[in-house]
Design an enzyme around this catalytic site. Structure first.
Site, PDB file in Angstrom:
ATOM      1  CD  GLN A 127      -2.449  -1.310   2.683  1.00 17.90           C
ATOM      2  OE1 GLN A 127      -3.488  -0.733   2.974  1.00 17.90           O
ATOM      3  NE2 GLN A 127      -1.820  -2.075   3.548  1.00 17.90           N
ATOM      4  CB  ILE A 130       2.855   6.133  -2.191  1.00 20.48           C
ATOM      5  CG1 ILE A 130       2.928   6.856  -0.840  1.00 20.48           C
ATOM      6  CG2 ILE A 130       1.424   5.668  -2.442  1.00 20.48           C
ATOM      7  CD1 ILE A 130       1.950   8.009  -0.690  1.00 20.48           C
ATOM      8  CG  HIS A 132      -3.008   2.612  -2.059  1.00 17.80           C
ATOM      9  ND1 HIS A 132      -2.976   2.530  -0.692  1.00 17.80           N
ATOM     10  CD2 HIS A 132      -4.146   1.954  -2.433  1.00 17.80           C
ATOM     11  CE1 HIS A 132      -4.039   1.877  -0.250  1.00 17.80           C
ATOM     12  NE2 HIS A 132      -4.757   1.498  -1.282  1.00 17.80           N
ATOM     13  CB  CYS A 147      -0.879  17.392 -16.438  1.00 17.42           C
ATOM     14  SG  CYS A 147      -1.982  18.816 -16.562  1.00 17.42           S
ATOM     15  CB  CYS A 153      -3.235  18.309 -20.772  1.00 10.26           C
ATOM     16  SG  CYS A 153      -1.505  18.198 -20.279  1.00 10.26           S
ATOM     17  CB  CYS A 213       1.101  20.596 -16.617  1.00  7.71           C
ATOM     18  SG  CYS A 213       1.154  20.066 -18.325  1.00  7.71           S
ATOM     19  CB  CYS A 227      -1.580  23.178 -18.345  1.00  6.18           C
ATOM     20  SG  CYS A 227      -2.270  21.713 -19.119  1.00  6.18           S
ATOM     21  CB  CYS A 234       8.034  -5.284  10.839  1.00  7.65           C
ATOM     22  SG  CYS A 234       8.507  -3.773  10.015  1.00  7.65           S
TER      23      CYS A 234
HETATM   24  P1  CNA Z   1      -1.453   2.981   8.766  1.00 14.33           P
HETATM   25  O1  CNA Z   1      -2.916   2.984   8.847  1.00 14.33           O
HETATM   26  O2  CNA Z   1      -0.729   4.200   9.224  1.00 14.33           O
HETATM   27  O3  CNA Z   1      -0.956   1.721   9.614  1.00 14.33           O
HETATM   28  C1  CNA Z   1       0.390   1.456   9.833  1.00 14.33           C
HETATM   29  C2  CNA Z   1       0.483   0.337  10.846  1.00 14.33           C
HETATM   30  O4  CNA Z   1       1.846  -0.016  10.975  1.00 14.33           O
HETATM   31  C3  CNA Z   1      -0.028   0.715  12.228  1.00 14.33           C
HETATM   32  O5  CNA Z   1      -0.881  -0.317  12.693  1.00 14.33           O
HETATM   33  C4  CNA Z   1       1.244   0.801  13.072  1.00 14.33           C
HETATM   34  O6  CNA Z   1       1.031   0.412  14.408  1.00 14.33           O
HETATM   35  C5  CNA Z   1       2.154  -0.157  12.359  1.00 14.33           C
HETATM   36  N1  CNA Z   1       3.578   0.133  12.495  1.00 14.33           N
HETATM   37  C6  CNA Z   1       4.210   1.335  12.496  1.00 14.33           C
HETATM   38  N2  CNA Z   1       5.542   1.172  12.556  1.00 14.33           N
HETATM   39  C7  CNA Z   1       5.765  -0.180  12.614  1.00 14.33           C
HETATM   40  C8  CNA Z   1       6.925  -0.987  12.662  1.00 14.33           C
HETATM   41  N3  CNA Z   1       8.163  -0.463  12.681  1.00 14.33           N
HETATM   42  N4  CNA Z   1       6.773  -2.328  12.692  1.00 14.33           N
HETATM   43  C9  CNA Z   1       5.532  -2.893  12.665  1.00 14.33           C
HETATM   44  N5  CNA Z   1       4.404  -2.178  12.608  1.00 14.33           N
HETATM   45  C10 CNA Z   1       4.514  -0.836  12.568  1.00 14.33           C
HETATM   46  O7  CNA Z   1      -0.949   2.657   7.290  1.00 14.33           O
HETATM   47  P2  CNA Z   1      -1.498   1.569   6.228  1.00 14.33           P
HETATM   48  O8  CNA Z   1      -0.363   1.271   5.371  1.00 14.33           O
HETATM   49  O9  CNA Z   1      -2.224   0.479   6.881  1.00 14.33           O
HETATM   50  O10 CNA Z   1      -2.592   2.444   5.449  1.00 14.33           O
HETATM   51  C11 CNA Z   1      -2.619   2.500   4.099  1.00 14.33           C
HETATM   52  C12 CNA Z   1      -2.227   3.875   3.572  1.00 14.33           C
HETATM   53  C13 CNA Z   1      -0.996   4.450   4.202  1.00 14.33           C
HETATM   54  C14 CNA Z   1      -1.864   3.771   2.139  1.00 14.33           C
HETATM   55  O11 CNA Z   1      -2.792   4.456   1.371  1.00 14.33           O
HETATM   56  C15 CNA Z   1      -0.458   4.376   1.965  1.00 14.33           C
HETATM   57  O12 CNA Z   1      -0.328   5.059   0.769  1.00 14.33           O
HETATM   58  C16 CNA Z   1      -0.325   5.250   3.131  1.00 14.33           C
HETATM   59  N6  CNA Z   1       1.047   5.649   3.558  1.00 14.33           N
HETATM   60  C17 CNA Z   1       2.152   5.202   2.931  1.00 14.33           C
HETATM   61  C18 CNA Z   1       3.413   5.602   3.367  1.00 14.33           C
HETATM   62  C19 CNA Z   1       4.641   5.093   2.649  1.00 14.33           C
HETATM   63  O13 CNA Z   1       4.582   4.890   1.440  1.00 14.33           O
HETATM   64  N7  CNA Z   1       5.737   4.850   3.374  1.00 14.33           N
HETATM   65  C20 CNA Z   1       3.539   6.456   4.462  1.00 14.33           C
HETATM   66  C21 CNA Z   1       2.373   6.916   5.092  1.00 14.33           C
HETATM   67  C22 CNA Z   1       1.129   6.493   4.639  1.00 14.33           C
END
Ligand code: CNA
Length: 304
Positions: free
Chosen positions: A117, A119, A137, A145, A148, A169, A172, A277
């Protein structure tokens, strides 16, 4: 994507870390579903933790911090997104031991797919093959853009993002300047252009609330759900649909494991391993006699 939640009750088939290790050793088609928590050790905030992105947005005075990622809000005023986008801009070459573990699964021929998920595109930094990753995502890797459809590599936006400027852009920009001038003067037909504030604005190809997911998500999950023999969800609160639905799509007899800082109570996992993790996965690898290629791995492994 949307904020809808749903849950399925299932009967866990086992419940110890040892059983998880045993399953991982035998598994051939591991599906790893990752979220923002796997990148926090690099200082990229997740969304919902107490130190997370949403908690840092109080100054914007939004009713709901998720509005920053709402496509209608973006169209109305893209400057809100660009005032905070630098907080989630991916670092250049780094990745975490958890990303390294997913690469290791690929090297061992066990990785069916990594549905991320995130980005931040850190999967690419870890060297995980593109065909093994589904960026559910989207990512900052490219931008489009909104008017366009002109496309450009995402890094062309980074200077603007770092300076909290709205990137425009090149095709544009002239028309946009005319619209902005008319808006300021509040005269003429140009001052009635719908979503004038976002005319000619470049948007990173990340999926906002209210937008459809890249078609690759649907295509791959259709194929993968019946092949998967182990599901590992890591660093995600599983609060964003339809990605959260993956847990429901995998046949209920397939073992499902959660590695997360906090429990995810709306899904029934066989094992929930609670903690950061990186050390958790080092502990699992110690038990398997595996080693992750990462500069911090030895230190983390000794502490695990
Ligand atoms: P969330 O809802 O913020 O959940 C993150 C989870 O990870 C929480 O339950 C935390 O307790 C847990 N957590 C945080 N740090 C650790 C760690 N070191 N070890 C284990 N667990 C940990 O985020 P989700 O990803 O569930 O939600 C989806 C969204 C978040 C998506 O649309 C992403 O685009 C979006 N997002 C992405 C980023 C990125 O790309 N790094 C950053 C912030 C948000």
């Amino acid at each position: 994507m949307s904020k809808v939640l749903s849950a399925r009750r299932r009967i866990p088939s086992y419940n110890t870390i040892e059983q998880f290790v045993e399953t991982l050793e035998k598994a051939q088609n591991v599906l790893v579903l990752t979220g923002a928590g796997i990148s926090t050790s690099l200082g990229i905030p997740d969304f919902r933790s107490s130190q997370g992105f949403y908690s840092q947005l109080e100054h914007l005075g939004l009713t709901d911090p998720q509005e920053v990622f709402d496509i209608d809000f973006f169209r109305e005023d893209p400057s809100i997104f660009y005032s905070i986008a630098k907080m989630i801009l991916p670092p250049d070459h780094s990745f975490t031991p958890m990303h390294g573990f997913i690469k290791l699964l690929e090297q061992k021929g066990k990785l069916l797919r990594n549905y991320t998920q995130n980005i931040d595109n850190l999967e690419a930094n870890a060297g995980i093959s593109t065909e093994k990753v589904v960026q559910c995502h989207g990512s900052f890797a490219s931008a489009t853009c909104v008017t366009c459809g002109y496309k450009t590599p995402g890094e062309n936006l980074y200077a603007d993002i770092r300076s909290s400027r709205v990137p425009i852009c090149p095709l544009c920009s002239k028309k946009r300047a005319e619209i902005m001038k008319a808006l300021e003067a509040e005269d003429g037909p140009m001052s009635y252009v719908p979503y004038a504030e976002s005319y000619g604005v470049m948007k990173p190809d990340i999926t906002f609330f209210g937008e459809a997911l890249p078609s690759r998500f649907k295509n791959c999950i259709r194929e993968d759900m019946s092949k998967c023999d182990l599901l590992i969800c890591v660093g995600t609160s599983l609060k964003v649909a339809p990605v959260s639905e993956v847990v429901n799509l995998i046949p209920s007899h397939v073992p499902q494991v959660l590695i997360n800082k906090y429990p995810v109570k709306h899904y029934e996992f066989d094992v929930s391993i609670l903690g950061f993790c990186d050390p958790v996965i080092a502990h699992i690898c110690n038990k398997l006699g595996w080693s992750i290629e990462h500069e911090d791995y030895e230190r983390i492994r000794n502490d695990a």
